[in-house]
Design a protein around this motif. Sequence first.
Motif, PDB file in Angstrom:
ATOM      1  N   LEU A  91       0.783  -1.068   0.072  1.00 51.65           N
ATOM      2  CA  LEU A  91       0.116   0.015  -0.104  1.00 51.65           C
ATOM      3  C   LEU A  91       0.867   1.209   0.003  1.00 51.65           C
ATOM      4  O   LEU A  91       1.789   1.376   0.739  1.00 51.65           O
ATOM      5  CB  LEU A  91      -1.034  -0.043   1.216  1.00 51.65           C
ATOM      6  N   VAL A  92       0.518   2.108  -0.902  1.00 56.32           N
ATOM      7  CA  VAL A  92       1.271   3.441  -0.924  1.00 56.32           C
ATOM      8  C   VAL A  92       0.388   4.518  -0.881  1.00 56.32           C
ATOM      9  O   VAL A  92      -0.705   4.493  -1.449  1.00 56.32           O
ATOM     10  CB  VAL A  92       2.142   3.730  -2.292  1.00 56.32           C
ATOM     11  N   ALA A  93       0.744   5.444  -0.046  1.00 55.62           N
ATOM     12  CA  ALA A  93      -0.254   6.583   0.449  1.00 55.62           C
ATOM     13  C   ALA A  93       0.598   7.758  -0.170  1.00 55.62           C
ATOM     14  O   ALA A  93       1.764   7.903  -0.060  1.00 55.62           O
ATOM     15  CB  ALA A  93      -0.235   6.592   1.775  1.00 55.62           C
ATOM     16  N   THR A  94      -0.178   8.724  -0.893  1.00 56.20           N
ATOM     17  CA  THR A  94       0.123   9.751  -1.552  1.00 56.20           C
ATOM     18  C   THR A  94      -0.339  10.744  -1.542  1.00 56.20           C
ATOM     19  O   THR A  94      -1.815  10.725  -1.476  1.00 56.20           O
ATOM     20  CB  THR A  94       0.610   9.369  -2.960  1.00 56.20           C
ATOM     21  N   ASP A  95       0.012  12.059  -1.613  1.00 53.96           N
ATOM     22  CA  ASP A  95      -0.475  13.288  -1.605  1.00 53.96           C
ATOM     23  C   ASP A  95      -0.167  14.339  -2.575  1.00 53.96           C
ATOM     24  O   ASP A  95      -0.393  15.302  -2.647  1.00 53.96           O
ATOM     25  CB  ASP A  95      -0.726  14.059  -0.151  1.00 53.96           C
ATOM     26  N   GLY A  96       0.810  13.634  -3.469  1.00 52.04           N
ATOM     27  CA  GLY A  96       1.570  14.451  -4.521  1.00 52.04           C
ATOM     28  C   GLY A  96       2.778  15.357  -4.096  1.00 52.04           C
ATOM     29  O   GLY A  96       3.206  15.957  -4.894  1.00 52.04           O
ATOM     30  N   SER A  97       3.062  15.361  -2.799  1.00 55.31           N
ATOM     31  CA  SER A  97       4.123  16.145  -2.270  1.00 55.31           C
ATOM     32  C   SER A  97       5.391  15.429  -3.051  1.00 55.31           C
ATOM     33  O   SER A  97       5.213  14.309  -3.351  1.00 55.31           O
ATOM     34  CB  SER A  97       4.223  16.146  -0.895  1.00 55.31           C
ATOM     35  N   ALA A  98       6.451  15.864  -2.672  1.00 54.94           N
ATOM     36  CA  ALA A  98       7.840  15.690  -3.286  1.00 54.94           C
ATOM     37  C   ALA A  98       7.992  14.462  -2.430  1.00 54.94           C
ATOM     38  O   ALA A  98       8.682  13.642  -2.891  1.00 54.94           O
ATOM     39  CB  ALA A  98       8.850  16.792  -2.721  1.00 54.94           C
ATOM     40  N   ALA A  99       8.005  14.402  -0.943  1.00 51.42           N
ATOM     41  CA  ALA A  99       8.114  13.374  -0.219  1.00 51.42           C
ATOM     42  C   ALA A  99       7.237  11.873  -0.881  1.00 51.42           C
ATOM     43  O   ALA A  99       7.683  10.922  -0.879  1.00 51.42           O
ATOM     44  CB  ALA A  99       7.838  13.724   1.265  1.00 51.42           C
ATOM     45  N   ALA A 100       6.031  12.243  -0.915  1.00 47.96           N
ATOM     46  CA  ALA A 100       5.255  11.227  -1.372  1.00 47.96           C
ATOM     47  C   ALA A 100       5.699  10.633  -2.874  1.00 47.96           C
ATOM     48  O   ALA A 100       5.411   9.607  -3.120  1.00 47.96           O
ATOM     49  CB  ALA A 100       3.890  11.855  -1.473  1.00 47.96           C
ATOM     50  N   ASN A 101       6.043  11.461  -3.624  1.00 51.33           N
ATOM     51  CA  ASN A 101       6.642  11.037  -4.787  1.00 51.33           C
ATOM     52  C   ASN A 101       7.853  10.381  -4.845  1.00 51.33           C
ATOM     53  O   ASN A 101       8.108   9.292  -5.417  1.00 51.33           O
ATOM     54  CB  ASN A 101       6.848  12.396  -5.697  1.00 51.33           C
ATOM     55  N   ARG A 102       8.749  10.471  -3.758  1.00 49.58           N
ATOM     56  CA  ARG A 102       9.589   9.775  -3.385  1.00 49.58           C
ATOM     57  C   ARG A 102       9.219   8.382  -3.133  1.00 49.58           C
ATOM     58  O   ARG A 102       9.945   7.196  -3.720  1.00 49.58           O
ATOM     59  CB  ARG A 102      10.629  10.071  -2.415  1.00 49.58           C
ATOM     60  N   ALA A 103       8.255   8.315  -1.953  1.00 50.90           N
ATOM     61  CA  ALA A 103       7.667   7.038  -1.624  1.00 50.90           C
ATOM     62  C   ALA A 103       7.174   6.292  -2.699  1.00 50.90           C
ATOM     63  O   ALA A 103       7.174   5.127  -2.877  1.00 50.90           O
ATOM     64  CB  ALA A 103       6.754   7.411  -0.507  1.00 50.90           C
ATOM     65  N   THR A 104       6.505   7.213  -3.585  1.00 48.93           N
ATOM     66  CA  THR A 104       5.948   6.320  -4.738  1.00 48.93           C
ATOM     67  C   THR A 104       6.774   5.345  -5.762  1.00 48.93           C
ATOM     68  O   THR A 104       6.672   4.483  -6.022  1.00 48.93           O
ATOM     69  CB  THR A 104       5.170   7.413  -5.599  1.00 48.93           C
ATOM     70  N   GLU A 105       7.901   6.207  -6.020  1.00 45.51           N
ATOM     71  CA  GLU A 105       9.141   5.599  -6.598  1.00 45.51           C
ATOM     72  C   GLU A 105       9.544   4.249  -6.016  1.00 45.51           C
ATOM     73  O   GLU A 105       9.498   3.168  -6.513  1.00 45.51           O
ATOM     74  CB  GLU A 105      10.116   6.502  -6.867  1.00 45.51           C
ATOM     75  N   HIS A 106       9.891   4.273  -4.715  1.00 44.94           N
ATOM     76  CA  HIS A 106      10.053   3.331  -3.989  1.00 44.94           C
ATOM     77  C   HIS A 106       9.078   2.240  -3.926  1.00 44.94           C
ATOM     78  O   HIS A 106       9.538   0.937  -3.981  1.00 44.94           O
ATOM     79  CB  HIS A 106      10.192   3.910  -2.539  1.00 44.94           C
ATOM     80  N   ALA A 107       7.853   2.675  -3.766  1.00 42.42           N
ATOM     81  CA  ALA A 107       6.769   1.453  -3.720  1.00 42.42           C
ATOM     82  C   ALA A 107       6.662   0.848  -5.323  1.00 42.42           C
ATOM     83  O   ALA A 107       6.505  -0.427  -5.233  1.00 42.42           O
ATOM     84  CB  ALA A 107       5.421   1.945  -3.367  1.00 42.42           C
ATOM     85  N   LEU A 108       6.913   1.671  -6.214  1.00 40.33           N
ATOM     86  CA  LEU A 108       6.905   1.225  -7.615  1.00 40.33           C
ATOM     87  C   LEU A 108       7.807   0.032  -7.734  1.00 40.33           C
ATOM     88  O   LEU A 108       7.718  -1.038  -8.368  1.00 40.33           O
ATOM     89  CB  LEU A 108       6.810   2.350  -8.696  1.00 40.33           C
ATOM     90  N   ASP A 109       9.251   0.432  -7.608  1.00 41.53           N
ATOM     91  CA  ASP A 109      10.313  -0.418  -7.706  1.00 41.53           C
ATOM     92  C   ASP A 109      10.176  -1.753  -6.711  1.00 41.53           C
ATOM     93  O   ASP A 109      10.323  -2.869  -7.322  1.00 41.53           O
ATOM     94  CB  ASP A 109      11.452   0.028  -7.064  1.00 41.53           C
ATOM     95  N   LEU A 110       9.445  -1.618  -5.352  1.00 41.76           N
ATOM     96  CA  LEU A 110       9.428  -2.814  -4.709  1.00 41.76           C
ATOM     97  C   LEU A 110       8.273  -3.630  -5.202  1.00 41.76           C
ATOM     98  O   LEU A 110       8.429  -4.893  -5.230  1.00 41.76           O
ATOM     99  CB  LEU A 110       8.862  -2.446  -3.203  1.00 41.76           C
ATOM    100  N   ALA A 111       7.024  -3.188  -5.690  1.00 45.60           N
ATOM    101  CA  ALA A 111       6.205  -3.863  -6.201  1.00 45.60           C
ATOM    102  C   ALA A 111       6.643  -4.633  -7.332  1.00 45.60           C
ATOM    103  O   ALA A 111       6.138  -5.969  -7.616  1.00 45.60           O
ATOM    104  CB  ALA A 111       5.041  -3.090  -6.548  1.00 45.60           C
ATOM    105  N   SER A 112       7.339  -3.899  -8.331  1.00 49.64           N
ATOM    106  CA  SER A 112       7.922  -4.644  -9.370  1.00 49.64           C
ATOM    107  C   SER A 112       8.918  -5.735  -9.198  1.00 49.64           C
ATOM    108  O   SER A 112       8.920  -6.689  -9.620  1.00 49.64           O
ATOM    109  CB  SER A 112       8.584  -3.483 -10.235  1.00 49.64           C
ATOM    110  N   THR A 113       9.969  -5.490  -8.099  1.00 46.89           N
ATOM    111  CA  THR A 113      10.652  -6.615  -7.579  1.00 46.89           C
ATOM    112  C   THR A 113      10.031  -7.574  -7.308  1.00 46.89           C
ATOM    113  O   THR A 113      10.686  -8.766  -7.656  1.00 46.89           O
ATOM    114  CB  THR A 113      11.737  -5.678  -6.620  1.00 46.89           C
ATOM    115  N   PHE A 114       9.037  -7.553  -6.445  1.00 47.79           N
ATOM    116  CA  PHE A 114       8.323  -8.635  -5.714  1.00 47.79           C
ATOM    117  C   PHE A 114       7.213  -9.052  -6.520  1.00 47.79           C
ATOM    118  O   PHE A 114       6.534  -9.905  -5.867  1.00 47.79           O
ATOM    119  CB  PHE A 114       8.187  -8.179  -4.226  1.00 47.79           C
TER     120      PHE A 114
END
Length: 136
Positions: A6-29
């Motif tokens: 589950l990735v939570a986002t509000d479109g902020s810079a920090a949330a965008n970093r978290a989104t990239e991390h979540a996308l990478d993890l989801a792809s990896t696993f």
Amino acid sequence: MYDTILVATDGSAAANRATEHALDLASTFDAELYAIYVVDTRRYGETVLTDEIDAVEELEERGHDVLDDLVGRASVEATSEIRRGRPHDEISECADEVDADLVVLGNRGLGGGPGSEVGSTAERVVRYLDRPVITA
């Protein structure tokens, strides 16, 4: 290791970093990815949001844009949802509903002032969720 993220986002810079991390993890696993955007009714006041349909629509439209972009970049199955309420409560409830193995969110959101290392939502999610949480 992770079947559901589950990735939570509000479109902020920090949330965008978290989104990239979540996308990478989801792809990896090869994990199923859920994305949530919460219209913070605590921040804007429930009365303002219920009386001002335009304000709600504008906030939700921003959420749709952010989530559509996220889902469009996912290389795995991704589901998105917009909710209204207190962000940490809605993130926690959603994590329970989807039985998330991992929750990913920014270390601070749009409301984070200068010098804020960890925002109140991130702090509450890390403190109270009984699931692994990564902040970015």
